[in-house]
Design a protein around this motif. Structure first.
Motif, PDB file in Angstrom:
ATOM      1  N   GLY B  65      86.165  26.434  41.821  1.00 52.86           N
ATOM      2  CA  GLY B  65      85.121  26.662  40.830  1.00 52.86           C
ATOM      3  C   GLY B  65      83.840  27.235  41.405  1.00 52.86           C
ATOM      4  N   THR B  66      82.850  27.351  40.542  1.00 48.37           N
ATOM      5  CA  THR B  66      81.573  27.955  40.907  1.00 48.37           C
ATOM      6  C   THR B  66      80.455  26.983  40.600  1.00 48.37           C
ATOM      7  N   TYR B  67      79.574  26.795  41.563  1.00 45.75           N
ATOM      8  CA  TYR B  67      78.420  25.936  41.361  1.00 45.75           C
ATOM      9  C   TYR B  67      77.183  26.811  41.381  1.00 45.75           C
ATOM     10  N   LEU B  68      76.496  26.854  40.244  1.00 48.21           N
ATOM     11  CA  LEU B  68      75.257  27.617  40.156  1.00 48.21           C
ATOM     12  C   LEU B  68      74.088  26.646  40.201  1.00 48.21           C
ATOM     13  N   ILE B  72      71.719  30.387  40.809  1.00 49.57           N
ATOM     14  CA  ILE B  72      72.164  31.066  42.033  1.00 49.57           C
ATOM     15  C   ILE B  72      73.581  30.609  42.349  1.00 49.57           C
ATOM     16  N   ASP B  73      74.467  31.570  42.500  1.00 51.00           N
ATOM     17  CA  ASP B  73      75.863  31.261  42.828  1.00 51.00           C
ATOM     18  C   ASP B  73      75.917  30.783  44.278  1.00 51.00           C
ATOM     19  N   THR B  74      76.190  29.501  44.469  1.00 51.19           N
ATOM     20  CA  THR B  74      76.143  28.948  45.822  1.00 51.19           C
ATOM     21  C   THR B  74      77.408  29.222  46.613  1.00 51.19           C
ATOM     22  N   ALA B  84      68.876  26.781  53.355  1.00 55.59           N
ATOM     23  CA  ALA B  84      67.556  27.157  52.846  1.00 55.59           C
ATOM     24  C   ALA B  84      67.421  26.756  51.382  1.00 55.59           C
ATOM     25  N   LEU B  85      68.489  26.992  50.599  1.00 54.66           N
ATOM     26  CA  LEU B  85      68.474  26.650  49.174  1.00 54.66           C
ATOM     27  C   LEU B  85      68.288  25.144  49.001  1.00 54.66           C
TER      28      LEU B  85
END
Lengths: 440, 237
Positions: B65-68, B72-74, B84-85
């Motif tokens: 999956g995708t974690y935003l 921001i697409d991590t 940094a994020l």
């Protein structure tokens, strides 16, 4: 026209997509997600240094003990180099003024050519004294009878016993001056006595005592063989050629007239100005024998540097080895303590990672801490080593000498030791995963 | 950062630890947490709360999956960019505080800005401000060892706040506190929420869970929207 393609990232196109004539997406084209720009975090140098300092001072007692190995290693390093420099500078100052201004020239003509005459010309002393940088020069040789026996020296023409053999040395006035004699009575003979072949002698106070002569007031005479000589001077010391004190000295021209030309044992003694000796040693054979410079062998004073290194190298090697062993032990100590600190501070590492520290920031911090420990140990060791050198020098009444290179290098050696020791713990710290670190 | 984007958006996010045997710690889930939400995440131990925290906090990367985070697409970020994020967008509060024992309260708070390029003087000023915000203006020079548990956790919250994160991620923040201190702390979190901060509290304590405006329940690695009671009834139905 804008076409928005929504595709699952990482998927490959299976078919050719014709978007418009001339623009098509080929099969196999990998669609990539647009990477957002996230500026990386940073760790400013002054922050790195103050964090490392704080980490080191967290446990001051442990840090001090950790640095002890480096202190000992660097201290030994400075002390050994300082003491050898100090000792060798003492050797220099004791010998340099006399040895560095002395040149001896040997007659080796017979070794080159067995039919050669004695190599020194009659006016050898005058010729050499004309060379720039020469203070005094003259030949000397032991006088023998034609039979090869020594000469009897007595105070009367009548033999008193067998025990009156004393070395007689034909010594040019220049050689006498070059030996720097200390006169107690009378005077030295000079070029006038030599040129006119006067029958005069100079002898030491000990030989005068042996001959029963206490004063020159009565103008005493000695008989060498059967020739009478007037004693014109008594000396009690010479700075060069101390065997002159055991001999009766006669002008070389007088000796030549009475007992013949010098044997092959003739030598020349030259005193020079400071710094001129090596140059003069090169010039003399050519100045005296331009036809056969190889008949003469001039011996310059030993090079001070080679003298120093030959005296100190044995000591140096042993003690520097010990210093190196101390440094290795120090490095192992730092490595061990830093590794323990990394394990102890796993939670802190996890926290720093959570707060935005990159693994390289963590590694850098631990490397700086171990480097700081090493540098601190190096500085303290340098101080202790310097104090040791000064104390030893004062105790021996020497002048302490430490080369600036040693002082500049020693703390750097400590720093490098610390950095090398911190390498492995720093890598370990960098590998710690924040998830695991924060679980504790 | 896109202002309109949700703070947390899970799009089929799951995490499977490679075996053998493979463990599916978090099954592919959908979750959206909007800006200004106060969300409590509850679940029994072993349900996947820690996994959720690690993924949401960018301490661990999902395997599916995708974690935003803030839009921001991590998933495509390099490790340094994820770091940094994490440092700039997330403020962490841990159960065990994770304060540095030999540093004063103020120094502990400044640590949060050490890696984000804030000048030294500015760090001290902001740290003092954050400590005053959590009611510790008078304890700035105190060492953590001289502070009560409640005070320590408030220092930790000041540290989490000081970088102006878009998300305050609290892992069992009251776990080591007595009920009075826990109440003070939760009130502080509620105050921060009222000021507009997005707060996510992970807890196994039902009392704490009830304080949230919205509750998310994790059961057996699956995220459900709603309090645990409702989730259980849902499952029975």
């Amino acid at each position: 026209m804008r076409i928005l393609l929504r595709l699952r990232p990482g998927l490959r196109l299976r078919r050719v997509l014709r978007l418009r004539p001339g623009l098509r997406l080929r099969p196999g084209l990998r669609l990539r997600r647009i990477r957002p720009a996230v500026p990386p975090t940073s760790f400013a140098l002054n922050d790195l240094l103050s964090e490392a300092l704080a980490g080191t001072l967290q446990r001051p007692g442990r840090s001090a003990l950790t640095a002890l190995g480096t202190v000992l290693g660097v201290g030994a390093f400075v002390a050994v180099l300082g003491l050898t420099a100090t000792a060798s500078s003492q050797i220099d100052s004791r010998f340099s003024l006399l040895t560095a201004t002395e040149v001896t020239v040997k007659d080796i003509a017979r070794e080159q050519n067995e039919f050669a005459d004695p190599a020194f010309p009659d006016d050898a002393g005058e010729r050499v004294e004309r060379l720039g940088g020469v203070e005094h020069a003259g030949v000397h040789w032991p006088v023998r009878e034609d039979t090869g026996q020594g000469l009897a020296v007595r105070t009367s023409a009548v033999a008193r016993g067998q025990n009156d053999m004393i070395d007689v040395v034909a010594t040019a006035p220049g050689a006498l001056r070059a030996a720097v004699p200390h006169l107690v009575q009378g005077r030295l003979y000079d070029d006038f006595h030599a040129d006119t072949r006067q029958r005069v002698v100079v002898l030491s106070s000990s030989i005068a005592a042996r001959l029963g002569i206490a004063t020159l007031e009565a103008r005493p005479a000695v008989f060498i063989g059967d020739q009478p000589f007037t004693i014109i001077g008594i000396i009690d010391d010479v700075k060069r050629k101390p065997d002159m004190l055991l001999s009766v000295l006669v002008p070389h021209t007088t000796a030549e007239e009475l007992w013949g030309s010098p044997t092959d044992a003739a030598e020349m003694l030259i005193s020079t100005r400071v710094g001129a000796a090596v140059q003069i040693a090169e010039e003399v054979p050519i100045a005296l024998r331009p036809d056969h410079p190889e008949y003469l062998k001039a011996v310059p004073p030993p090079d001070p540097k080679s003298l120093r290194s030959s005296v100190t190298s044995d000591l140096n090697e042993l003690f520097l080895l010990l210093a190196a062993i101390c440094l290795v032990i120090g490095a192992v100590g730092i490595a061990n303590t830093t590794l323990v600190a990394v394990l102890e501070r796993t939670g802190e590492i996890g926290l720093r990672r959570a707060l935005g520290a990159r693994s390289r920031h963590v590694a850098l911090q631990f490397l700086t801490e171990s480097g700081a420990l090493g540098a601190l140990g190096g500085l303290v060791g340098t101080s202790i080593g310097t104090v040791t050198v000064v104390v030893v020098a004062v105790a021996r009444n020497w002048t302490p000498v430490i080369h600036t290179g040693t002082l500049a290098t020693a703390p750097v050696v400590g720093l490098v030791t610390g950095l090398l020791a911190g390498l492995y713990p720093a890598v370990r710290a960098a590998r710690i995963q924040p998830v695991e670190a924060l679980r504790r | 950062m896109t202002p309109s984007a949700p703070v947390i958006a899970f799009r089929g996010v799951g995490l499977t630890y490679p075996g053998p045997p493979p463990v599916e710690a978090l099954k592919p889930s959908e979750l959206t947490i909007e800006r200004g939400d106060f969300v409590t995440v509850v679940g029994p131990s072993g349900s996947g709360k820690s996994t959720f925290l690690n993924i949401a906090g960018l301490l661990d990367a999902p395997t599916a999956g995708t974690y935003l985070l803030d839009g921001i697409d991590t998933g495509v970020l390099k490790d340094s960019e994820r770091t940094a994020l994490r440092g700039r967008h997330i403020g962490f509060v841990f159960q065990s505080f994770h304060l540095m024992p030999h540093r004063s309260a103020q120094e502990n708070v400044t640590l949060a800005m050490l890696y984000t390029g804030v000048p030294r003087a500015e760090r001290a000023r902001r740290a003092a401000e954050a400590l005053r915000r959590v009611g510790l203006g008078h304890r700035m020079d105190a060492l953590p060892s001289r502070m009560s548990g409640g005070e320590r956790q408030r220092v930790a919250i000041a540290r989490a706040l000081v970088g102006h994160p878009s998300l305050l991620l609290c892992d069992e923040p009251t776990g080591n506190l007595d009920s009075r201190n826990a109440d003070t702390l939760l009130r502080l979190l509620e105050g921060l929420h009222e000021d507009g901060m997005t707060v996510v509290v992970i807890t196994h304590d039902a009392d704490v869970a009830d304080r949230g405006a919205r509750t998310v329940t994790i059961r057996d690695g699956v995220l459900h929207d709603g309090p645990s009671r409702a989730v259980r009834e849902q499952e029975r139905a």
